[in-house]
Scaffold this motif. Structure first.
Motif, PDB file in Angstrom:
ATOM      1  N   SER A  15      57.265  35.534  22.825  1.00  0.00           N
ATOM      2  CA  SER A  15      56.465  36.801  22.260  1.00  0.00           C
ATOM      3  C   SER A  15      57.222  38.202  22.200  1.00  0.00           C
ATOM      4  CB  SER A  15      55.177  36.368  22.734  1.00  0.00           C
ATOM      5  OG  SER A  15      55.158  37.530  24.133  1.00  0.00           O
ATOM      6  N   GLU A  16      56.405  38.837  21.294  1.00  0.00           N
ATOM      7  CA  GLU A  16      57.264  40.216  21.353  1.00  0.00           C
ATOM      8  C   GLU A  16      57.367  41.065  22.325  1.00  0.00           C
ATOM      9  OE1 GLU A  16      60.153  41.352  19.015  1.00  0.00           O
ATOM     10  OE2 GLU A  16      59.477  39.594  18.895  1.00  0.00           O
ATOM     11  N   ASP A  17      55.951  41.163  22.820  1.00  0.00           N
ATOM     12  CA  ASP A  17      55.604  41.463  23.852  1.00  0.00           C
ATOM     13  C   ASP A  17      56.160  40.519  25.056  1.00  0.00           C
ATOM     14  OD1 ASP A  17      53.383  42.316  22.106  1.00  0.00           O
ATOM     15  OD2 ASP A  17      51.503  41.659  23.073  1.00  0.00           O
ATOM     16  N   GLU A  18      56.349  39.500  25.425  1.00  0.00           N
ATOM     17  CA  GLU A  18      56.916  39.451  26.847  1.00  0.00           C
ATOM     18  C   GLU A  18      58.143  39.884  26.627  1.00  0.00           C
ATOM     19  OE1 GLU A  18      54.374  35.276  27.350  1.00  0.00           O
ATOM     20  OE2 GLU A  18      56.494  35.035  25.909  1.00  0.00           O
ATOM     21  N   ARG A  19      58.848  39.653  25.136  1.00  0.00           N
ATOM     22  CA  ARG A  19      60.416  40.554  25.199  1.00  0.00           C
ATOM     23  C   ARG A  19      60.769  41.823  25.154  1.00  0.00           C
ATOM     24  NH1 ARG A  19      64.713  38.337  21.145  1.00  0.00           N
ATOM     25  NH2 ARG A  19      64.324  40.234  20.957  1.00  0.00           N
ATOM     26  N   TYR A  20      59.595  42.554  24.778  1.00  0.00           N
ATOM     27  CA  TYR A  20      59.537  44.426  25.237  1.00  0.00           C
ATOM     28  C   TYR A  20      59.318  43.913  26.942  1.00  0.00           C
ATOM     29  CZ  TYR A  20      57.801  49.243  25.320  1.00  0.00           C
ATOM     30  OH  TYR A  20      58.050  50.117  25.534  1.00  0.00           O
ATOM     31  N   LEU A  21      58.167  43.679  27.037  1.00  0.00           N
ATOM     32  CA  LEU A  21      57.648  43.445  29.115  1.00  0.00           C
ATOM     33  C   LEU A  21      59.110  43.863  29.997  1.00  0.00           C
ATOM     34  CD1 LEU A  21      53.974  42.493  28.569  1.00  0.00           C
ATOM     35  CD2 LEU A  21      54.842  44.817  29.629  1.00  0.00           C
ATOM     36  N   PHE A  22      59.826  42.731  29.586  1.00  0.00           N
ATOM     37  CA  PHE A  22      60.802  41.414  30.337  1.00  0.00           C
ATOM     38  C   PHE A  22      61.989  43.029  30.186  1.00  0.00           C
ATOM     39  CE2 PHE A  22      64.420  39.415  31.839  1.00  0.00           C
ATOM     40  CZ  PHE A  22      64.262  38.826  32.649  1.00  0.00           C
ATOM     41  N   ASP A  23      62.274  43.090  28.824  1.00  0.00           N
ATOM     42  CA  ASP A  23      63.380  44.395  28.875  1.00  0.00           C
ATOM     43  C   ASP A  23      63.027  45.984  29.042  1.00  0.00           C
ATOM     44  OD1 ASP A  23      65.860  45.312  27.581  1.00  0.00           O
ATOM     45  OD2 ASP A  23      63.881  46.706  26.650  1.00  0.00           O
ATOM     46  N   LEU A  24      61.731  46.180  29.209  1.00  0.00           N
ATOM     47  CA  LEU A  24      60.999  47.274  30.299  1.00  0.00           C
ATOM     48  C   LEU A  24      60.904  47.345  31.382  1.00  0.00           C
ATOM     49  CD1 LEU A  24      60.060  49.569  29.305  1.00  0.00           C
ATOM     50  CD2 LEU A  24      57.762  48.764  30.032  1.00  0.00           C
ATOM     51  N   ASN A  25      61.110  45.905  31.860  1.00  0.00           N
ATOM     52  CA  ASN A  25      60.380  46.499  33.159  1.00  0.00           C
ATOM     53  C   ASN A  25      61.640  44.871  34.374  1.00  0.00           C
ATOM     54  OD1 ASN A  25      58.056  47.973  33.508  1.00  0.00           O
ATOM     55  ND2 ASN A  25      56.848  46.092  32.999  1.00  0.00           N
ATOM     56  N   GLY A  26      62.401  44.280  33.714  1.00  0.00           N
ATOM     57  CA  GLY A  26      62.819  43.770  34.478  1.00  0.00           C
ATOM     58  C   GLY A  26      62.417  42.106  34.642  1.00  0.00           C
ATOM     59  N   TYR A  27      61.284  42.341  34.114  1.00  0.00           N
ATOM     60  CA  TYR A  27      60.069  40.411  35.060  1.00  0.00           C
ATOM     61  C   TYR A  27      59.070  40.514  34.026  1.00  0.00           C
ATOM     62  CZ  TYR A  27      56.305  43.618  37.075  1.00  0.00           C
ATOM     63  OH  TYR A  27      55.631  44.213  37.309  1.00  0.00           O
ATOM     64  N   VAL A  28      58.190  39.684  33.569  1.00  0.00           N
ATOM     65  CA  VAL A  28      57.327  39.093  33.350  1.00  0.00           C
ATOM     66  C   VAL A  28      56.668  38.038  33.691  1.00  0.00           C
ATOM     67  CG1 VAL A  28      57.896  37.369  32.103  1.00  0.00           C
ATOM     68  CG2 VAL A  28      56.714  38.987  30.475  1.00  0.00           C
ATOM     69  N   ILE A  29      55.239  38.276  33.651  1.00  0.00           N
ATOM     70  CA  ILE A  29      54.189  37.482  34.410  1.00  0.00           C
ATOM     71  C   ILE A  29      53.562  36.512  33.717  1.00  0.00           C
ATOM     72  CG2 ILE A  29      52.137  37.724  35.492  1.00  0.00           C
ATOM     73  CD1 ILE A  29      52.474  40.327  37.290  1.00  0.00           C
ATOM     74  N   VAL A  30      53.833  35.352  33.675  1.00  0.00           N
ATOM     75  CA  VAL A  30      53.112  34.370  32.297  1.00  0.00           C
ATOM     76  C   VAL A  30      51.849  34.016  33.237  1.00  0.00           C
ATOM     77  CG1 VAL A  30      53.755  32.636  31.489  1.00  0.00           C
ATOM     78  CG2 VAL A  30      55.665  33.570  32.159  1.00  0.00           C
ATOM     79  N   ARG A  31      51.054  34.372  33.061  1.00  0.00           N
ATOM     80  CA  ARG A  31      49.570  33.607  33.146  1.00  0.00           C
ATOM     81  C   ARG A  31      49.254  32.064  33.205  1.00  0.00           C
ATOM     82  NH1 ARG A  31      48.328  38.092  36.753  1.00  0.00           N
ATOM     83  NH2 ARG A  31      48.773  39.868  35.664  1.00  0.00           N
ATOM     84  N   GLY A  32      48.533  31.627  34.161  1.00  0.00           N
ATOM     85  CA  GLY A  32      47.982  30.929  34.572  1.00  0.00           C
ATOM     86  C   GLY A  32      49.254  29.178  33.437  1.00  0.00           C
ATOM     87  N   VAL A 183      61.255  46.459  41.897  1.00  0.00           N
ATOM     88  CA  VAL A 183      61.676  47.787  41.250  1.00  0.00           C
ATOM     89  C   VAL A 183      61.417  47.500  39.642  1.00  0.00           C
ATOM     90  CG1 VAL A 183      62.902  50.385  41.470  1.00  0.00           C
ATOM     91  CG2 VAL A 183      62.650  48.450  43.253  1.00  0.00           C
ATOM     92  N   PRO A 184      60.082  47.911  39.107  1.00  0.00           N
ATOM     93  CA  PRO A 184      60.267  48.030  37.657  1.00  0.00           C
ATOM     94  C   PRO A 184      61.684  48.618  37.348  1.00  0.00           C
ATOM     95  CG  PRO A 184      58.133  47.953  38.400  1.00  0.00           C
ATOM     96  CD  PRO A 184      59.286  48.146  40.417  1.00  0.00           C
ATOM     97  N   GLY A 185      62.364  48.192  35.887  1.00  0.00           N
ATOM     98  CA  GLY A 185      63.309  49.271  35.322  1.00  0.00           C
ATOM     99  C   GLY A 185      64.347  48.997  36.099  1.00  0.00           C
ATOM    100  N   SER A 186      64.841  48.565  37.485  1.00  0.00           N
ATOM    101  CA  SER A 186      65.666  48.802  38.295  1.00  0.00           C
ATOM    102  C   SER A 186      66.912  47.746  37.768  1.00  0.00           C
ATOM    103  CB  SER A 186      65.910  48.497  39.423  1.00  0.00           C
ATOM    104  OG  SER A 186      65.351  47.481  39.389  1.00  0.00           O
ATOM    105  N   HIS A 187      66.511  46.938  36.714  1.00  0.00           N
ATOM    106  CA  HIS A 187      67.895  45.820  35.962  1.00  0.00           C
ATOM    107  C   HIS A 187      68.631  46.792  35.263  1.00  0.00           C
ATOM    108  CE1 HIS A 187      64.752  46.977  33.641  1.00  0.00           C
ATOM    109  NE2 HIS A 187      65.325  45.763  32.543  1.00  0.00           N
ATOM    110  N   LYS A 188      68.608  48.448  34.715  1.00  0.00           N
ATOM    111  CA  LYS A 188      68.854  48.963  34.073  1.00  0.00           C
ATOM    112  C   LYS A 188      70.230  50.534  34.796  1.00  0.00           C
ATOM    113  CE  LYS A 188      66.040  48.688  29.912  1.00  0.00           C
ATOM    114  NZ  LYS A 188      65.326  49.069  28.851  1.00  0.00           N
TER     115      LYS A 188
END
Length: 305
Positions: A15-32, A183-188
């Motif tokens: 999803s666009e939300d998942e893409r944004y959050l992964f690009d922003l933070n360098g990780y994403v949580i997929v619930r359940g 460390v969120p964002g440290s991928h950049k």
């Protein structure tokens, strides 16, 4: 165990939300991703093999510096390997290789033709058990050197990570419990960490321990600096199964060769679906007739070019 592959109820694209959050933070949580029943099954299989856990007691095997916040009160963490080699006991762990909820994210982050790069294993921590010194980074957090084998990139609308961590959470991780941290964002980031930060002794307000429930999956770029905090709960053992995946032509680990027959251990291949088996292919390009997986987690003979 309930069926997990080819389930049409799951989304078939990141999803666009998942893409944004992964690009922003360098990780994403997929619930359940796993149901409560599947979590219970996974833990029952771990209980069955618990005597095979190896505690990191020797100083050379410790993952944190004694006396630092990440070291805990003394006990080493416990590792349990061969989770894909237990015959029928491995069925749920094998499902992660091409889980229909995760495949669209694997495709969105590491591309079609993705492959398993490391042998997965269970990490367990009892109360006070040490975490893991911060490590990784597109720019290595200690040396400041570029890490092409871990790097996160974004070009022309395409996210890519050279190596993707996949934490399957098998116990709850509440705020303050410890365990996986990042460390969120440290991928950049373009610089190495300040002295003391890799041990959690400095700027710890920038080190996040995500709150997760059993059954959640944390996908993180190895280009994002991460580690683990000491475990604090007394009433439950921390359990997580760690997988690592890479793009079709990338390789970090060496476990895909050198076993019986020159590939992964033979027992891993028992009772695999075609989609799961495709993930065990060695590194080579999609255009060379590499088997790909459809976005719904089912196998496709045709190759993406």
């Amino acid at each position: 165990m309930s069926a997990v592959n080819g389930d049409s109820s799951f989304p078939t694209e990141m999803s666009e939300d998942e893409r944004y959050l992964f690009d922003l933070n360098g990780y994403v949580i997929v619930r359940g991703v796993l149901t409560p029943e599947q979590v219970e099954e996974a833990n029952a299989m771990i209980d069955k093999h618990e005597s095979e856990m190896i505690q990191r007691s020797d100083a050379a095997l410790r993952n944190a510096v004694k006396g630092t916040k990440l070291y805990g009160s003394g006990p080493g963490r416990k590792d349990l390997g061969q989770v894909l080699e237990w015959g029928a006991d491995s069925k749920l762990f094998k499902s992660i290789l091409a889980h229909p909820r995760l495949v669209p994210l694997f495709h969105g982050i590491i591309g079609k033709g993705y492959r398993m790069d490391h042998l997965p294993f269970v990490i367990a921590q009892d109360k006070g058990a040490e975490g893991f010194q911060l490590h990784g980074g597109t720019i290595d957090c200690t040396s400041g050197e570029y890490n092409p084998h871990l790097a996160y990139t974004y070009h022309h609308g395409m996210i890519r990570s050279s190596l993707l961590g996949c934490n399957v959470m098998l116990t709850d991780h509440n705020p303050g419990d410890g365990g996986f941290c990042i460390v969120p964002g440290s991928h950049k980031s373009n610089f190495k960490m300040p002295k003391g930060m890799v041990d959690g002794e400095k700027y710890d307000e920038f080190i996040r321990q995500p709150a997760t429930k059993a059954g959640d999956v944390v996908l993180f770029s190895e280009g994002t600096i991460h580690g683990a905090m000491a475990w604090t709960p007394e009433e439950r053992q921390r359990r997580v199964c760690l997988y690592r995946f890479s793009p079709a032509t990338n390789v970090y680990g060496r476990s895909y060769f050198g076993h019986e027959g020159g590939g992964w251990p033979d027992a891993i291949y028992d009772d695999l679906t075609e989609a799961q088996q495709a993930v065990l292919e060695p590194p080579y390009a999609n255009r060379l007739d590499r088997p790909n997986i459809r976005d719904d987690g089912t196998h496709a003979k045709e190759t993406a070019r």
